[in-house]
Each structure stands twice: as C-alpha cells, then as structure tokens.
Design a protein around this motif. Structure first.
Motif, PDB file in Angstrom:
ATOM      1  N   GLU A 238      17.379  10.824 -22.464  1.00 54.35           N
ATOM      2  CA  GLU A 238      16.140  10.769 -21.696  1.00 54.35           C
ATOM      3  C   GLU A 238      16.131  11.764 -20.546  1.00 54.35           C
ATOM      4  N   GLN A 239      17.311  12.203 -20.106  1.00 55.03           N
ATOM      5  CA  GLN A 239      17.382  13.110 -18.969  1.00 55.03           C
ATOM      6  C   GLN A 239      17.430  14.578 -19.382  1.00 55.03           C
ATOM      7  N   LEU A 240      17.846  14.850 -20.610  1.00 49.91           N
ATOM      8  CA  LEU A 240      17.947  16.231 -21.085  1.00 49.91           C
ATOM      9  C   LEU A 240      16.567  16.858 -21.205  1.00 49.91           C
ATOM     10  N   ARG A 241      16.452  18.149 -20.860  1.00 50.69           N
ATOM     11  CA  ARG A 241      15.144  18.805 -20.816  1.00 50.69           C
ATOM     12  C   ARG A 241      14.830  19.634 -22.058  1.00 50.69           C
ATOM     13  N   GLY A 242      15.845  19.998 -22.826  1.00 48.11           N
ATOM     14  CA  GLY A 242      15.594  20.795 -24.015  1.00 48.11           C
ATOM     15  C   GLY A 242      15.368  19.930 -25.236  1.00 48.11           C
ATOM     16  N   GLU A 243      15.327  20.570 -26.390  1.00 49.06           N
ATOM     17  CA  GLU A 243      15.222  19.831 -27.651  1.00 49.06           C
ATOM     18  C   GLU A 243      16.457  18.953 -27.814  1.00 49.06           C
ATOM     19  N   THR A 244      16.267  17.676 -28.105  1.00 47.79           N
ATOM     20  CA  THR A 244      17.406  16.776 -28.268  1.00 47.79           C
ATOM     21  C   THR A 244      17.231  15.899 -29.507  1.00 47.79           C
ATOM     22  N   ARG A 245      18.371  15.477 -30.022  1.00 49.88           N
ATOM     23  CA  ARG A 245      18.357  14.543 -31.147  1.00 49.88           C
ATOM     24  C   ARG A 245      19.595  13.660 -31.044  1.00 49.88           C
ATOM     25  N   LEU A 246      19.410  12.378 -31.239  1.00 52.60           N
ATOM     26  CA  LEU A 246      20.517  11.425 -31.258  1.00 52.60           C
ATOM     27  C   LEU A 246      20.677  10.930 -32.690  1.00 52.60           C
ATOM     28  N   THR A 247      21.848  11.162 -33.267  1.00 55.35           N
ATOM     29  CA  THR A 247      22.131  10.735 -34.635  1.00 55.35           C
ATOM     30  C   THR A 247      23.285   9.751 -34.630  1.00 55.35           C
ATOM     31  N   VAL A 248      23.066   8.597 -35.220  1.00 55.70           N
ATOM     32  CA  VAL A 248      24.091   7.560 -35.298  1.00 55.70           C
ATOM     33  C   VAL A 248      24.657   7.544 -36.722  1.00 55.70           C
ATOM     34  N   VAL A 249      25.964   7.706 -36.835  1.00 59.26           N
ATOM     35  CA  VAL A 249      26.639   7.692 -38.146  1.00 59.26           C
ATOM     36  C   VAL A 249      26.993   6.243 -38.474  1.00 59.26           C
TER      37      VAL A 249
ATOM     38  N   GLY B  47      30.772  11.726 -30.289  1.00 59.89           N
ATOM     39  CA  GLY B  47      31.330  10.581 -29.586  1.00 59.89           C
ATOM     40  C   GLY B  47      31.465  10.853 -28.104  1.00 59.89           C
ATOM     41  N   GLY B  48      30.484  11.558 -27.537  1.00 58.74           N
ATOM     42  CA  GLY B  48      30.604  12.084 -26.186  1.00 58.74           C
ATOM     43  C   GLY B  48      30.285  11.101 -25.083  1.00 58.74           C
ATOM     44  N   ARG B  49      30.689  11.491 -23.876  1.00 55.55           N
ATOM     45  CA  ARG B  49      30.356  10.766 -22.667  1.00 55.55           C
ATOM     46  C   ARG B  49      29.461  11.650 -21.804  1.00 55.55           C
ATOM     47  N   PRO B  50      28.229  11.896 -22.254  1.00 54.55           N
ATOM     48  CA  PRO B  50      27.332  12.767 -21.484  1.00 54.55           C
ATOM     49  C   PRO B  50      27.021  12.214 -20.104  1.00 54.55           C
ATOM     50  N   ASP B  51      27.172  10.893 -19.921  1.00 51.43           N
ATOM     51  CA  ASP B  51      26.903  10.295 -18.611  1.00 51.43           C
ATOM     52  C   ASP B  51      27.796  10.871 -17.527  1.00 51.43           C
ATOM     53  N   LEU B  52      28.995  11.387 -17.906  1.00 53.92           N
ATOM     54  CA  LEU B  52      29.908  11.960 -16.928  1.00 53.92           C
ATOM     55  C   LEU B  52      29.405  13.292 -16.376  1.00 53.92           C
ATOM     56  N   ALA B  53      28.380  13.859 -17.014  1.00 53.60           N
ATOM     57  CA  ALA B  53      27.771  15.084 -16.476  1.00 53.60           C
ATOM     58  C   ALA B  53      26.771  14.770 -15.368  1.00 53.60           C
ATOM     59  N   GLY B  54      26.447  13.482 -15.187  1.00 50.42           N
ATOM     60  CA  GLY B  54      25.630  13.020 -14.073  1.00 50.42           C
ATOM     61  C   GLY B  54      24.334  13.773 -13.894  1.00 50.42           C
ATOM     62  N   PRO B  55      24.051  14.210 -12.663  1.00 50.14           N
ATOM     63  CA  PRO B  55      22.774  14.855 -12.367  1.00 50.14           C
ATOM     64  C   PRO B  55      22.582  16.195 -13.058  1.00 50.14           C
ATOM     65  N   ARG B  56      23.629  16.760 -13.617  1.00 52.86           N
ATOM     66  CA  ARG B  56      23.504  18.047 -14.308  1.00 52.86           C
ATOM     67  C   ARG B  56      22.673  17.936 -15.587  1.00 52.86           C
ATOM     68  N   LEU B  57      22.562  16.738 -16.124  1.00 54.81           N
ATOM     69  CA  LEU B  57      21.850  16.560 -17.391  1.00 54.81           C
ATOM     70  C   LEU B  57      20.419  17.079 -17.318  1.00 54.81           C
ATOM     71  N   ALA B  58      19.768  16.882 -16.205  1.00 54.66           N
ATOM     72  CA  ALA B  58      18.373  17.304 -16.060  1.00 54.66           C
ATOM     73  C   ALA B  58      18.230  18.823 -16.034  1.00 54.66           C
ATOM     74  N   GLU B  59      19.362  19.536 -15.910  1.00 50.13           N
ATOM     75  CA  GLU B  59      19.320  20.996 -15.856  1.00 50.13           C
ATOM     76  C   GLU B  59      19.698  21.628 -17.196  1.00 50.13           C
ATOM     77  N   VAL B  60      19.948  20.804 -18.195  1.00 48.98           N
ATOM     78  CA  VAL B  60      20.344  21.324 -19.516  1.00 48.98           C
ATOM     79  C   VAL B  60      19.090  21.564 -20.357  1.00 48.98           C
ATOM     80  N   HIS B  61      18.874  22.826 -20.744  1.00 48.06           N
ATOM     81  CA  HIS B  61      17.724  23.187 -21.573  1.00 48.06           C
ATOM     82  C   HIS B  61      18.140  23.583 -22.986  1.00 48.06           C
ATOM     83  N   ALA B  62      19.459  23.707 -23.236  1.00 52.18           N
ATOM     84  CA  ALA B  62      19.923  24.095 -24.566  1.00 52.18           C
ATOM     85  C   ALA B  62      19.648  22.978 -25.567  1.00 52.18           C
ATOM     86  N   PRO B  63      19.239  23.294 -26.785  1.00 51.54           N
ATOM     87  CA  PRO B  63      19.060  22.273 -27.828  1.00 51.54           C
ATOM     88  C   PRO B  63      20.348  21.470 -28.000  1.00 51.54           C
ATOM     89  N   THR B  64      20.244  20.159 -27.900  1.00 49.57           N
ATOM     90  CA  THR B  64      21.437  19.315 -27.867  1.00 49.57           C
ATOM     91  C   THR B  64      21.367  18.217 -28.920  1.00 49.57           C
TER      92      THR B  64
END
Length: 434
Positions: free
Chosen positions: A382-393, A345-362
């Motif tokens: 769309e901005q994350l650079r590593g492996e990502t997955r969005l799961t909706v419960v 239930g996160g607010r990743p948008d609050l990380a702003g420009p840092r998102l493009a620097e995240v390479h950890a699987p998220t």
C-alpha cells in the motif's frame, strides 16, 4: 546405457554430483572433450567453470596408447609398465613430453585469452571429463588441482571401466561415475555423437559459463573501506543484470538464490551474487538487521556494476532482510535508477518510510503458509508508489522448501525481470539512451 552427446552426459552427471550444490566448488573441465560436459555440470551447480589443460603422452609408434600424461603446474603421470613393455628410452619419453608441453602451453593461452585461472585455494575442485579409460590425464588434472591449493578434489566422469577407482588411486578424495559397464573398451562406444571438440567450442563454453570473481570495494558510513566477495556473470546479449541481496545468515553461496540466479541466466539475464557483509560482520546480529547499512552496500555494489556494464539496466532480487535493503537502495537512487525489484519472503516493513519513495516496479512473493509475512507485505504494498504485485505461492513456507515452490519463485521473478528490464534498456531514461 548410452549418451546422446557430451551435453546429455553433462546433464546426467550433474544429477550425480548434485550433493555438491551450495558448496564452494570450482568445476574444471578437461580439454578438450571434458569442457562441454563440465559446462553443464557447472550450470547445474551454479559454480564457476575453468579448463584443466592436460595432454596424453602417447607411445611414439602408437600414439593412442598412453605412457603417461602431463598437466599444468608441473603435474606429471608416468606409466612405467607401458614404458617397459614398449621399450621406450628416456630420450624418446623426453621428446614426446617436450612436444606435448609446447601444445599444452599453446592451448592454455588460447582457451583463457589472458584471463586468470579461477582460484582453487581452500575450495573443492570438481574435475570433470567426458569419460575415463587409462586415467592418466584425469590423475594429472587432479594433481594440478592439489598444487593450486584445492582443499578437496572430486573426480567425476559419465563413464569409466569397472576398476576405475583403482586406477585413480589417491589422486582424488571422491569419485563419481554413474556408468561403469563390464564391457568397457573405449569412452566413445557409450556416445551416439562423440565428434571431437574444437578449440572454438572450448572457448565458447568458458565464455558463456564462467562467472567473474569480483572484489567489490565499499566505504562505510564511518569511512572504513571494505571489500565484498562476489560472482558476476553477464551472458552475451544480456538485456539486464539482476543483483541478489541475501537475507540474514546467508550470502553469495545461498543454494536458493543460486537456483533463482540460474533461471535468470537461462533467460539471458546477467547475475551478480555477492556478500553484503564480511565474515566478521555476519556474526553480529545488529549488522544483519541494519537495513541502512545493507542498502548502502547494495548501492555501492550497483555503482561498481554500472562502471563495468553501463549499458545494462539493473534489477534487485531481495530475500528476507535483503528485500528491505533492496527497496531502501532503490528509493535512495531515485526514479528509474533501478529497473525492477523482486522480493522473496521479504521483510519490506524494515525499509520503513523509504517505501513511499520506491517507484521501481516491485513484485512481492510470499509463501501461503507464511501468514505473518503475508500481512507485512500487504501493508508495504500500500505504501509503494510504482507498479506493484503481491503473489502468494500456495502451501509454501518462508524458505520455499516445499517441492516445486522455489521453481515457481524463479519463474515469477524471471518473468517480472524480463518484462521490465528490457523495457528500461530501451526507454528514454535508460543508460543506453543516455
């Protein structure tokens, strides 16, 4: 009703004390047989476990009959009626007490192996035994907890005689017992397996179930030094540690994050729950939404953790605003420093420009009825650079309070960390490889 063994009794007792989940509770298992029961209760409540060392004072010529009991911190219960009926002299009582005090000291040292006792000051002490007959040892343990500063004492046992509340009296503030049969004669009659608990079993229970209370030092941007309160638990053979970054208005006692942390523990992962903010800062809304501040605290806590467990890869579990802090901190520490990130239930948008620097699987987990946050997570993905997955419960709201929703979150997070933390531990850039 009977119990299969002490583990079964502990699981059933955990249900009866479920109303204490999320409170500042310390579970105290009475030695020896109460410790396995208490370990199951502590696991269910995600509460620290300690041992309460107590000794029965048996009548000299009939040791199974209790004329009293002693506990740590000078706790002492004497049954004058038994002493008068058995014609026990003061000298005989003193001799028995001397012998039992020596054994109490030996066991306390053996069980704790030099570790300090968990602090009870201002907290709720949940005293647990495998059953209660006369109540002498239980009362001694409750009095010991009072001496150690417990704000409230709860006594919980799986089985006891119908008049057990009268026997305990005012030594406990609350009593919990799911089974009080009219035909009670002895605790053992209600267990299929009531084999004696050994010292080794007590030590094993404490080693596997007791979180380490942590004071995590941090230095803020203005140079001020602070100490954050936390709880660290690393099971034997752990393949990684998951650090929890709590959301606004929450902390290390969050029942939702403790529920998820329990799933990590059962999967063999270590957990670190800690307060990103001090009590004073929590009342300041600016601090609650200061992602840079929270990320800095998380980064320093990670450094503290790595000094203690350099061999274990680290993952972040962030909730609400804590998810933004987790992503920001993962970006600042560089590629490979954080093995995986999960957002609830996160607010990743609050990380702003840092998102493009995240390479950890998220892994981004969002409730199906949390529509504004779903869109924010899609944009962040769309901005994350590593492996990502969005799961909706499906059907879940922001806090995942619907039946089964939080269990699904815990399973998704557990599987994500199990897939990526062991991989990081064995990879060429891992702490172990280094």
């Amino acid at each position: 009703m009977t119990f299969v063994d002490r583990l079964d009794a502990g699981r059933r007792l955990a249900v009866a004390v479920g109303h204490l989940r999320g409170q500042d509770v310390v579970v105290i298992g009475l030695s020896r047989g109460g410790v396995p029961v208490a370990a199951e209760v502590a696991r269910a409540l995600w509460a620290p476990l300690d041992v309460g060392v107590v000794r029965k004072l048996g009548v000299p010529f009939q040791p199974e009959v209790a004329m009293g009991a002693i506990g740590e911190d000078g706790a002492r219960i004497i049954n004058d009626e038994v002493i008068r009926g058995a014609h026990i002299t003061d000298r005989e009582l003193a001799a028995v007490e001397r012998t039992e005090r020596t054994e109490l000291t030996r066991r306390a040292q053996a069980y704790r192996a030099g570790r300090p006792r968990v602090s009870l000051r201002g907290r709720t002490a949940l005293v647990v035994d495998d059953g209660m007959a006369t109540g002498a040892t239980a009362r001694a343990a409750c009095r010991s907890a009072r001496e150690r500063g417990a704000a409230r004492v709860v006594l919980a046992v799986p089985v006891a005689p119908p008049d057990w509340a009268t026997r305990v009296g005012r030594d406990a503030d609350e009593l919990v017992c799911p089974l009080t049969p009219a035909d009670f004669a002895a605790v053992g009659q209600f267990y299929e397996d009531f084999a004696p608990t050994t010292d080794q079993e007590v030590v094993a229970c404490l080693a596997h179930a007791r979180p380490e209370e942590a004071g995590i030092p941090v230095v803020d941007r203005d140079g001020r030094r602070r100490t954050l309160s936390g709880e660290l638990l690393v099971p034997v053979g752990a393949t990684g540690v998951v650090m929890f970054a709590h959301g606004s208005g929450s902390g290390r006692l969050s029942p939702r994050n403790r529920f998820v942390a329990e799933a990590m523990r059962q999967a063999g992962l270590g957990t670190l729950l800690f307060d990103l903010l001090t009590g004073e800062e929590e009342s300041d809304r600016a601090s609650v939404f200061d992602t840079r501040l929270l990320a800095g605290r998380l980064r320093e806590a990670t450094r503290w953790l790595r000094e203690r467990h350099p061999e274990l890869p680290v993952g972040y579990f962030g909730a609400s605003t804590g998810a933004a802090a987790a992503l920001w901190a993962a970006a600042e520490q560089g590629d490979g420093a954080v093995a995986a990130v999960v957002s609830r239930g996160g607010r990743p948008d609050l990380a702003g420009p840092r998102l493009a620097e995240v390479h950890a699987p998220t892994l981004l987990i969002v409730g199906g009825r949390d529509e504004p946050v779903i869109e924010l997570n899609r944009e962040a993905q769309e901005q994350l650079r590593g492996e990502t997955r969005l799961t909706v419960v499906p059907g879940a709201t922001h806090l995942f309070e619907e039946p089964g929703a939080l269990s699904e979150v815990a399973e998704l997070a557990r599987d994500w960390f199990l897939a990526h933390l062991p991989e990081a531990a064995s990879g060429p850039g891992s702490a172990r490889a280094a």
